[in-house]
Design a protein around this motif. Structure first.
Motif, PDB file in Angstrom:
ATOM      1  N   ASP A 164     -14.165  22.906   9.081  1.00  0.00           N
ATOM      2  CA  ASP A 164     -14.649  21.811   9.912  1.00  0.00           C
ATOM      3  C   ASP A 164     -15.866  21.204   9.210  1.00  0.00           C
ATOM      4  N   ARG A 203     -10.036  15.059  15.599  1.00  0.00           N
ATOM      5  CA  ARG A 203     -10.895  16.188  15.176  1.00  0.00           C
ATOM      6  C   ARG A 203     -10.059  17.333  14.609  1.00  0.00           C
ATOM      7  N   VAL A 244      -9.964  18.799  10.397  1.00  0.00           N
ATOM      8  CA  VAL A 244     -10.035  20.154   9.825  1.00  0.00           C
ATOM      9  C   VAL A 244      -8.946  20.323   8.755  1.00  0.00           C
ATOM     10  N   ILE A 266     -10.304  24.445  16.835  1.00  0.00           N
ATOM     11  CA  ILE A 266      -9.992  23.452  15.797  1.00  0.00           C
ATOM     12  C   ILE A 266     -10.459  22.061  16.228  1.00  0.00           C
ATOM     13  N   SER A 267     -10.398  21.802  17.537  1.00  0.00           N
ATOM     14  CA  SER A 267     -10.763  20.454  17.997  1.00  0.00           C
ATOM     15  C   SER A 267     -12.269  20.313  18.192  1.00  0.00           C
ATOM     16  N   GLY A 268     -13.046  21.243  17.657  1.00  0.00           N
ATOM     17  CA  GLY A 268     -14.505  21.115  17.711  1.00  0.00           C
ATOM     18  C   GLY A 268     -15.067  21.509  19.065  1.00  0.00           C
TER      19      GLY A 268
END
Ligand SMILES: NC(=O)CC[C@H](N)C(=O)O
Length: 314
Positions: free
Chosen positions: A224, A213, A217, A149-151
């Motif tokens: 994303d 980030r 989402v 999720i945090s890229g």
């Protein structure tokens, strides 16, 4: 959108300094001894937009543990693992108006079933729903999900904070035993195992940029926007954002909804994750907390910005 980010870049440093004075109104959390080491006067913010444009100001290089902010994403993972019925069989959908670690309503209404997944009792119940044969497997899945999720950030656990909480968590332990007694935690589930999963996800270390980030989402309904990948089904983002508005700021959620009007989730380390739907993901850190457990300066900053930029979704 570019005009907006330009405006943010220009004004953020002023807003941060104007809000920083409110760090004096609170105290750094100390009931988890390790958290007391955080700098009381710090305040930082990081904002990420749809195309990866960013704006930041203040002490946004600070790392901190997610604490209750992690509950939003363990809820989402539990929904992915079990579906809505599986989750809401164990935890309710209503705000409590009580402190985040309160026992009160657990005994008063529907014995044992926590009111919502963002109070401690509810989040402990949710931790037990994460699929995996053992706590290490569950914990690893949680970490990988958060990283996605945090890229793709390489997140890690802060072991000192984990151990510090585990050694002093008498109240959370009693909440968990209460849930066990009322069969919210199933027969096969050991209380200490669930607590290990819960303390571990609270101790995931992050910074404001990575948090922004993750919020991004949610701001884009689970996709994303930087990669175009759908990471969370839209319905589960809807559920998470609804809980954030109703109870993301503990028993100050009503006030924050009136003043800022955006989904947000705070943690006792002083972090706040905020979502401006369709626009921005925001990570804030300000370790000094008010009486209800929210970052005093962080709340002031978000309320100021929302009023200035007309962010309220209400
Ligand atoms: N409000 C919070 O951030 C609480 C999380 C913390 N780990 C606790 O259980 O007390």
């Amino acid at each position: 959108m570019t005009a907006m980010i330009e405006q943010l870049r220009k004004k953020l440093p002023y807003w941060v300094e104007a809000s920083r004075v409110h760090t004096c109104d609170g105290q750094v959390a100390s009931y988890i001894p390790e958290l007391a080491k955080a700098p009381r006067d710090a305040l930082g913010i990081f904002i990420t937009g749809q195309s990866g444009e960013t704006a930041s100001a203040g002490d946004c290089g600070l790392t901190f543990t997610m604490q209750s902010i992690s509950k939003v994403f363990t809820l989402i993972l539990a929904l992915i693992d079990n579906g809505e019925d599986g989750v809401f069989d164990k935890v309710g959908m209503e705000p409590t108006g009580d402190d985040f670690n309160s026992m009160l309503k657990l005994e008063l209404v529907e014995p044992g079933k926590p009111f919502n997944p963002l109070i401690n009792a509810g989040a402990i119940a949710v931790s037990s729903l994460i699929h995996g044969d053992s706590p290490p497997v569950q914990i690893e899945r949680i970490l990988r999900f958060f990283q996605e999720i945090s890229g793709g950030a390489s997140l890690r656990f802060n072991d000192s904070v984990f151990r510090s909480e585990s050694a002093t968590a008498h109240r959370n332990r009693s909440l968990a035993y209460f849930l066990k007694d009322n069969e919210v935690l199933g027969e096969e589930i050991a209380v200490e195992d669930v607590l290990q999963v819960y303390f571990k996800h609270c101790a995931i270390e992050i910074n404001a940029e990575q948090l922004s980030r993750m919020a991004l989402v949610l701001a884009f309904d689970g996709t994303d926007p930087l990669t175009g990948r759908e990471l969370i089904p839209r319905r589960y983002v809807q559920i998470a954002k609804t809980f954030m508005v109703m109870c993301g700021m503990y028993n100050a959620s009503g006030e924050f909804a009136i003043r800022a009007g955006i989904p947000a989730k705070s943690g006792v380390s002083g972090g706040i994750m905020a979502v401006v739907p369709g626009q921005f993901g925001i990570g804030v850190i300000g370790p000094s907390l008010g009486s209800k457990g929210n970052s005093t300066a962080g709340v002031h900053l978000l309320e100021t910005m929302s009023a200035e930029l007309d962010w309220s979704i209400m």
